[in-house]
Design an enzyme around this catalytic site. Structure first.
Site, PDB file in Angstrom:
ATOM      1  N   LYS A  48      17.625  35.204  30.745  1.00 46.13           N
ATOM      2  CA  LYS A  48      16.671  34.086  30.761  1.00 46.13           C
ATOM      3  C   LYS A  48      17.302  32.880  31.457  1.00 46.13           C
ATOM      4  O   LYS A  48      16.669  32.220  32.285  1.00 46.13           O
ATOM      5  CB  LYS A  48      16.254  33.724  29.318  1.00 46.13           C
ATOM      6  CG  LYS A  48      15.388  34.798  28.677  1.00 46.13           C
ATOM      7  CD  LYS A  48      15.225  34.596  27.174  1.00 46.13           C
ATOM      8  CE  LYS A  48      14.446  35.759  26.567  1.00 46.13           C
ATOM      9  NZ  LYS A  48      14.339  35.688  25.105  1.00 46.13           N
ATOM     10  N   GLN A  92      16.595  32.310  20.092  1.00 52.95           N
ATOM     11  CA  GLN A  92      16.603  33.760  20.327  1.00 52.95           C
ATOM     12  C   GLN A  92      16.605  34.506  18.993  1.00 52.95           C
ATOM     13  O   GLN A  92      17.411  34.205  18.108  1.00 52.95           O
ATOM     14  CB  GLN A  92      17.844  34.140  21.154  1.00 52.95           C
ATOM     15  CG  GLN A  92      17.947  35.619  21.480  1.00 52.95           C
ATOM     16  CD  GLN A  92      16.830  36.104  22.409  1.00 52.95           C
ATOM     17  OE1 GLN A  92      16.428  35.396  23.333  1.00 52.95           O
ATOM     18  NE2 GLN A  92      16.319  37.299  22.150  1.00 52.95           N
ATOM     19  N   ASP A 115       8.242  29.885  23.701  1.00 53.96           N
ATOM     20  CA  ASP A 115       8.092  31.276  23.259  1.00 53.96           C
ATOM     21  C   ASP A 115       6.705  31.517  22.670  1.00 53.96           C
ATOM     22  O   ASP A 115       6.347  32.654  22.377  1.00 53.96           O
ATOM     23  CB  ASP A 115       9.163  31.590  22.195  1.00 53.96           C
ATOM     24  CG  ASP A 115      10.054  32.743  22.606  1.00 53.96           C
ATOM     25  OD1 ASP A 115       9.786  33.362  23.652  1.00 53.96           O
ATOM     26  OD2 ASP A 115      11.016  33.030  21.865  1.00 53.96           O
TER      27      ASP A 115
END
Ligand code: NAD
Length: 291
Positions: A48, A92, A115
């Protein structure tokens, strides 16, 4: 059988984002937070961060020990929320066991929730309101749109009901006018349920779960699963999806693993970051989100 490859589609998203970025008087800034050294998380976060930088975004990874307390993590998120220079925040997952991930999500400013997992954004998605949307399902939708797979009126069966993939994908499929079934670990007669599908999506995390008998001949099959089943002679992880290889003989189209949905997830994260930045920084006419 048509292979629904992700990288060329992700590339078209990056080209669109580059054109948008060239018009902006600022550089969007992504912050990824990682706890501990889980090898899969380390690899995903690196990917990412690399892609964000390659696109020309500011990207920083905040790495904390696995033992970081929930209180300290929430304090860090509060700081990122308050920092006007930060556009996107991603924690994460999976997080260590002592961390309540839902509490972490609730702490993230929904305007920076790239997200798309905060209750605000998940709820807005279900209500049909504009939202930052969960990256993997958004990537599935973009992939299917690119390959011109029709969805309106079609039977879509999604196996897996997580907040990360299955549930938000169901909302997006409904928005696309599909008839949606969400199957899961307690679903009875999974074979028959799956055979109803014009489009079958597997998001479970079990290699070989979807066998040819579960797929109606000619159906489109999307394999979201990523399973590590060993290492090759170079020490690299061998990755497989949830769909048995023999399904390729029955399906009309299939996403490969790797090289299918995975690259789309990262592209959608960066799309969300650019969009969140435009929105929060008051670009007067935020362009419609690249879908
Ligand atoms: P999860 O563990 O949160 O959810 C799994 C779901 O599968 C649950 O809803 C459960 O009810 C269902 N399930 C479990 N066993 C089942 C069975 N035998 N039959 C039917 N349903 C069953 O997982 P997740 O976070 O949603 O991830 C699912 C998979 O997708 C994993 O392999 C993960 O690595 C992968 N994933 C891939 C991407 C990507 O970018 N490609 C992104 C996120 C997750």
């Amino acid at each position: 059988m048509l292979e629904l490859a992700g990288p060329p589609v992700a590339e078209t998203v990056y080209q669109e984002l580059k054109a948008q970025l060239a018009q902006l008087p600022f550089v969007p800034h992504l912050r990824v937070v990682r706890l501990g050294e889980d090898p899969a998380s380390v690899a995903y976060v690196r990917l990412k961060d690399r892609q964000a930088r390659k696109l020309g975004l500011l990207s920083q990874v905040d790495v904390f020990p696995e033992t970081l307390s929930q209180e300290a993590l929430l304090h860090h998120i509060a700081q990122l929320n308050a920092d006007p220079g930060v556009d996107g925040i991603l924690v994460q997952s999976p997080v260590p066991q002592h961390i309540d991930f839902n509490a972490v999500l609730e702490a993230i400013d929904p305007r920076k929730d790239v997200d798309g997992l905060t209750p605000t954004n998940a709820g807005r998605l279900w209500m049909g309101l504009e939202a930052l949307e969960s990256c993997t399902p958004a990537g599935v939708m973009r992939l299917l749109a690119h390959y011109q797979i029709p969805l309106a009126g079609k039977e879509v069966v999604i196996v897996g009901r997580s907040n990360l993939v299955g549930k938000p994908l169901a909302a997006m499929m409904l928005r696309a006018h599909a008839t949606v079934t969400l199957a899961h670990s307690r679903t009875q007669n999974l074979v028959e349920v799956c055979r109803r599908a014009d489009i079958l999506v597997a998001a479970v995390g079990k290699p070989g779960l979807i066998t040819p008998e579960m797929v109606r001949p000619g159906a489109v099959v999307v394999d979201v699963g990523i399973n590590r089943v060993g290492q090759n002679e170079k020490g690299r992880d061998i990755l497989v999806g949830d769909v048995a290889p023999e399904v390729a003989q029955v399906a009309s189209a299939l996403t490969p693993v790797p090289g299918g949905v995975g690259p789309m997830t990262v592209a959608m994260l960066l799309r969300n970051t650019v969009w969140a930045a435009m929105r929060r920084r008051g670009v007067t006419q935020p362009q419609p989100m690249v879908r």
